[in-house]
Design a protein around this motif. Structure first.
Motif, PDB file in Angstrom:
ATOM      1  N   PRO A   7       0.820  -1.218   0.000  1.00 46.90           N
ATOM      2  CA  PRO A   7       0.000   0.000   0.000  1.00 46.90           C
ATOM      3  C   PRO A   7       0.842   1.249   0.000  1.00 46.90           C
ATOM      4  CG  PRO A   7       0.002  -1.028   2.159  1.00 46.90           C
ATOM      5  CD  PRO A   7       0.675  -1.986   1.228  1.00 46.90           C
ATOM      6  N   PRO A   8       0.418   2.273  -0.773  1.00 47.76           N
ATOM      7  CA  PRO A   8       1.134   3.551  -0.753  1.00 47.76           C
ATOM      8  C   PRO A   8       0.940   4.270   0.545  1.00 47.76           C
ATOM      9  CG  PRO A   8      -0.846   3.719  -2.075  1.00 47.76           C
ATOM     10  CD  PRO A   8      -0.716   2.276  -1.683  1.00 47.76           C
ATOM     11  N   ARG A   9       1.894   5.142   0.869  1.00 47.77           N
ATOM     12  CA  ARG A   9       1.817   5.900   2.106  1.00 47.77           C
ATOM     13  C   ARG A   9       2.070   7.366   1.812  1.00 47.77           C
ATOM     14  NH1 ARG A   9       5.551   2.580   6.119  1.00 47.77           N
ATOM     15  NH2 ARG A   9       4.704   4.031   7.614  1.00 47.77           N
ATOM     16  N   GLY A  12       6.962  12.406   1.440  1.00 41.81           N
ATOM     17  CA  GLY A  12       8.060  12.919   2.254  1.00 41.81           C
ATOM     18  C   GLY A  12       9.178  13.355   1.350  1.00 41.81           C
ATOM     19  N   PRO A  13      10.228  14.005   1.882  1.00 36.06           N
ATOM     20  CA  PRO A  13      11.304  14.561   1.064  1.00 36.06           C
ATOM     21  C   PRO A  13      12.301  13.522   0.619  1.00 36.06           C
ATOM     22  CG  PRO A  13      11.725  14.998   3.369  1.00 36.06           C
ATOM     23  CD  PRO A  13      10.365  14.337   3.301  1.00 36.06           C
ATOM     24  N   THR A  14      13.093  13.891  -0.376  1.00 37.32           N
ATOM     25  CA  THR A  14      14.215  13.069  -0.801  1.00 37.32           C
ATOM     26  C   THR A  14      15.489  13.860  -0.633  1.00 37.32           C
ATOM     27  OG1 THR A  14      14.036  13.849  -3.065  1.00 37.32           O
ATOM     28  CG2 THR A  14      12.785  11.870  -2.499  1.00 37.32           C
ATOM     29  N   SER A  15      16.637  13.185  -0.800  1.00 44.92           N
ATOM     30  CA  SER A  15      17.911  13.890  -0.647  1.00 44.92           C
ATOM     31  C   SER A  15      18.964  13.204  -1.472  1.00 44.92           C
ATOM     32  CB  SER A  15      18.317  13.927   0.826  1.00 44.92           C
ATOM     33  OG  SER A  15      18.696  12.655   1.246  1.00 44.92           O
ATOM     34  N   THR A  16      20.204  13.664  -1.318  1.00 48.52           N
ATOM     35  CA  THR A  16      21.300  13.114  -2.105  1.00 48.52           C
ATOM     36  C   THR A  16      22.427  12.668  -1.200  1.00 48.52           C
ATOM     37  OG1 THR A  16      22.947  13.642  -3.773  1.00 48.52           O
ATOM     38  CG2 THR A  16      22.277  15.434  -2.361  1.00 48.52           C
ATOM     39  N   LEU A  17      23.232  11.739  -1.696  1.00 50.08           N
ATOM     40  CA  LEU A  17      24.407  11.298  -0.956  1.00 50.08           C
ATOM     41  C   LEU A  17      25.609  12.156  -1.267  1.00 50.08           C
ATOM     42  CD1 LEU A  17      24.342   7.434  -1.255  1.00 50.08           C
ATOM     43  CD2 LEU A  17      23.650   8.841   0.659  1.00 50.08           C
ATOM     44  N   ALA A  18      25.644  12.734  -2.442  1.00 49.12           N
ATOM     45  CA  ALA A  18      26.840  13.472  -2.844  1.00 49.12           C
ATOM     46  C   ALA A  18      26.976  14.731  -2.029  1.00 49.12           C
ATOM     47  CB  ALA A  18      26.758  13.827  -4.327  1.00 49.12           C
ATOM     48  N   PRO A 227      15.583   8.088   8.070  1.00 54.71           N
ATOM     49  CA  PRO A 227      14.643   9.155   7.693  1.00 54.71           C
ATOM     50  C   PRO A 227      14.442   9.328   6.191  1.00 54.71           C
ATOM     51  CG  PRO A 227      16.032   9.882   9.491  1.00 54.71           C
ATOM     52  CD  PRO A 227      16.584   8.562   9.054  1.00 54.71           C
ATOM     53  N   GLU A 228      15.514   9.324   5.423  1.00 54.66           N
ATOM     54  CA  GLU A 228      15.372   9.586   3.992  1.00 54.66           C
ATOM     55  C   GLU A 228      14.736   8.408   3.256  1.00 54.66           C
ATOM     56  OE1 GLU A 228      19.483  10.678   3.594  1.00 54.66           O
ATOM     57  OE2 GLU A 228      18.927  12.724   3.071  1.00 54.66           O
ATOM     58  N   LEU A 229      15.005   7.181   3.731  1.00 55.67           N
ATOM     59  CA  LEU A 229      14.336   6.024   3.146  1.00 55.67           C
ATOM     60  C   LEU A 229      12.875   5.989   3.581  1.00 55.67           C
ATOM     61  CD1 LEU A 229      17.032   3.212   3.543  1.00 55.67           C
ATOM     62  CD2 LEU A 229      16.691   4.809   1.645  1.00 55.67           C
ATOM     63  N   VAL A 233       9.313   5.679   1.469  1.00 50.88           N
ATOM     64  CA  VAL A 233       8.253   4.711   1.761  1.00 50.88           C
ATOM     65  C   VAL A 233       6.926   5.438   1.960  1.00 50.88           C
ATOM     66  CG1 VAL A 233       7.431   2.975   3.398  1.00 50.88           C
ATOM     67  CG2 VAL A 233       9.838   3.011   2.738  1.00 50.88           C
ATOM     68  N   ASP A 234       6.974   6.517   2.742  1.00 51.18           N
ATOM     69  CA  ASP A 234       5.757   7.293   3.004  1.00 51.18           C
ATOM     70  C   ASP A 234       5.157   7.868   1.727  1.00 51.18           C
ATOM     71  OD1 ASP A 234       5.921   6.780   5.697  1.00 51.18           O
ATOM     72  OD2 ASP A 234       6.938   8.659   6.185  1.00 51.18           O
ATOM     73  N   ALA A 235       6.014   8.185   0.763  1.00 47.95           N
ATOM     74  CA  ALA A 235       5.544   8.742  -0.494  1.00 47.95           C
ATOM     75  C   ALA A 235       5.015   7.674  -1.448  1.00 47.95           C
ATOM     76  CB  ALA A 235       6.680   9.515  -1.174  1.00 47.95           C
ATOM     77  N   GLY A 236       5.149   6.421  -1.074  1.00 51.25           N
ATOM     78  CA  GLY A 236       4.716   5.343  -1.949  1.00 51.25           C
ATOM     79  C   GLY A 236       5.695   5.029  -3.055  1.00 51.25           C
ATOM     80  N   ASP A 237       6.917   5.564  -2.947  1.00 51.43           N
ATOM     81  CA  ASP A 237       7.922   5.372  -3.991  1.00 51.43           C
ATOM     82  C   ASP A 237       8.885   4.224  -3.695  1.00 51.43           C
ATOM     83  OD1 ASP A 237       6.928   7.563  -5.392  1.00 51.43           O
ATOM     84  OD2 ASP A 237       8.187   8.961  -4.263  1.00 51.43           O
ATOM     85  N   LEU A 238       8.781   3.641  -2.512  1.00 50.67           N
ATOM     86  CA  LEU A 238       9.746   2.627  -2.092  1.00 50.67           C
ATOM     87  C   LEU A 238       9.075   1.615  -1.186  1.00 50.67           C
ATOM     88  CD1 LEU A 238      12.760   1.636  -1.750  1.00 50.67           C
ATOM     89  CD2 LEU A 238      12.868   3.159   0.238  1.00 50.67           C
ATOM     90  N   ALA A 239       9.463   0.355  -1.350  1.00 51.22           N
ATOM     91  CA  ALA A 239       9.103  -0.703  -0.406  1.00 51.22           C
ATOM     92  C   ALA A 239      10.389  -1.348   0.094  1.00 51.22           C
ATOM     93  CB  ALA A 239       8.200  -1.740  -1.050  1.00 51.22           C
ATOM     94  N   ILE A 240      10.441  -1.639   1.373  1.00 52.08           N
ATOM     95  CA  ILE A 240      11.576  -2.334   1.979  1.00 52.08           C
ATOM     96  C   ILE A 240      11.034  -3.633   2.565  1.00 52.08           C
ATOM     97  CG2 ILE A 240      13.465  -2.210   3.646  1.00 52.08           C
ATOM     98  CD1 ILE A 240      13.210   0.834   3.549  1.00 52.08           C
ATOM     99  N   VAL A 241      11.474  -4.758   2.034  1.00 55.85           N
ATOM    100  CA  VAL A 241      10.907  -6.044   2.426  1.00 55.85           C
ATOM    101  C   VAL A 241      12.008  -6.986   2.895  1.00 55.85           C
ATOM    102  CG1 VAL A 241       9.029  -5.759   0.759  1.00 55.85           C
ATOM    103  CG2 VAL A 241      11.059  -7.076   0.122  1.00 55.85           C
TER     104      VAL A 241
END
Length: 256
Positions: A7-9, A12-18, A227-229, A233-241
């Protein structure tokens, strides 16, 4: 492995590693890590578009959602365990295409065990998976940074923590916990990271087996709390299983 919809959630914001303050420097770092040809110092990489995730001329479409990625991994694992592997994305055309960039559809954090190479157990090829491996799926800054790069910079929609039957790192952690002895050199760090997942409600081999699952879930939960992951997930753009590979049957199945 059961690729049920996730399910989407909320957003939230995204960021960069660089790091660094200069956009050109960030662009160069991103381009180098991504494998994208740099056309100029000002080239910037954002979240890949749908067309970028499935490059023109690709021999097959790569999934762009977590559900699609899970289905592709399940199908590949079925091919693997039934000895019907296709060994996809190894052709000269795909190799040439990948010189201009990479667009993997899943990050797999797995163990270093030589019997569980993710590209084989999921029957995937070049450019399909970003694999990160450490004994017992142990997290450290390098592992976290590698996973975060795949998600935040490449827009990968799925992170899978893949444990496996008869994990030697987990067995060592259980044995050290029971004996009170310490392992030499840096191996003690590994068992220290795994030990909080030890299931003391069971004994013998059952304790080791239960701890394998508990360790996968603990690592998955730690990743989901980053937080960034979590924002992805909250934005529905990622699942961690979490999932587990059985050496006896070659089956990968989800860990609830």
């Amino acid at each position: 492995m059961n690729p049920e919809p996730i399910p989407p959630r909320a957003v939230g914001p995204t960021s960069t590693l660089a790091g660094g303050s200069a956009p050109a420097r960030r662009s160069l770092i991103r381009a180098a890590l991504t494998g994208t040809a740099v056309l100029g110092a000002g080239l910037a990489l954002g979240t890949p578009s749908a067309s970028a995730v499935t490059p023109t001329g690709s021999r097959r479409s790569r999934p762009t959602t977590a559900q699609g990625a899970l289905r592709e991994l399940a199908a590949g694992n079925l091919r693997w365990r039934t000895y019907c592997e296709r060994h996809p994305d190894e052709s000269p055309a795909v190799r040439q295409e990948l010189t201009s960039g990479q667009h993997p559809f899943a990050v797999v954090l797995g163990c270093i065990d030589s019997r569980v190479p993710p590209e084989l157990v999921f029957d995937q090829g070049l450019g399909d998976l970003m694999t990160v491996r450490s004994a017992g799926e142990v997290l450290d800054e390098a592992v976290l940074g590698s996973i975060a790069y795949g998600v935040l910079e490449l827009g990968i929609p799925l992170v899978m923590v893949l444990g496996h039957q008869s994990c030697g790192a987990v067995k060592a952690a259980v044995q050290v916990d029971e004996s009170g002895e310490e392992l030499p050199a840096h191996m003690q760090y590994l068992v220290d990271q795994i030990s909080p997942a030890i299931d003391h409600s069971k004994e013998g081999d059952a304790r080791i087996d239960a701890t394998i699952d508990a360790n996968v879930e603990r690592v998955r939960s730690r990743l989901a709390a980053e937080p960034e992951l979590a924002a992805k997930v909250d934005a529905g753009d990622l699942a961690i299983v979490g999932a587990r590979y059985e050496l006896t049957s070659q089956l990968v199945h989800r860990i609830a």
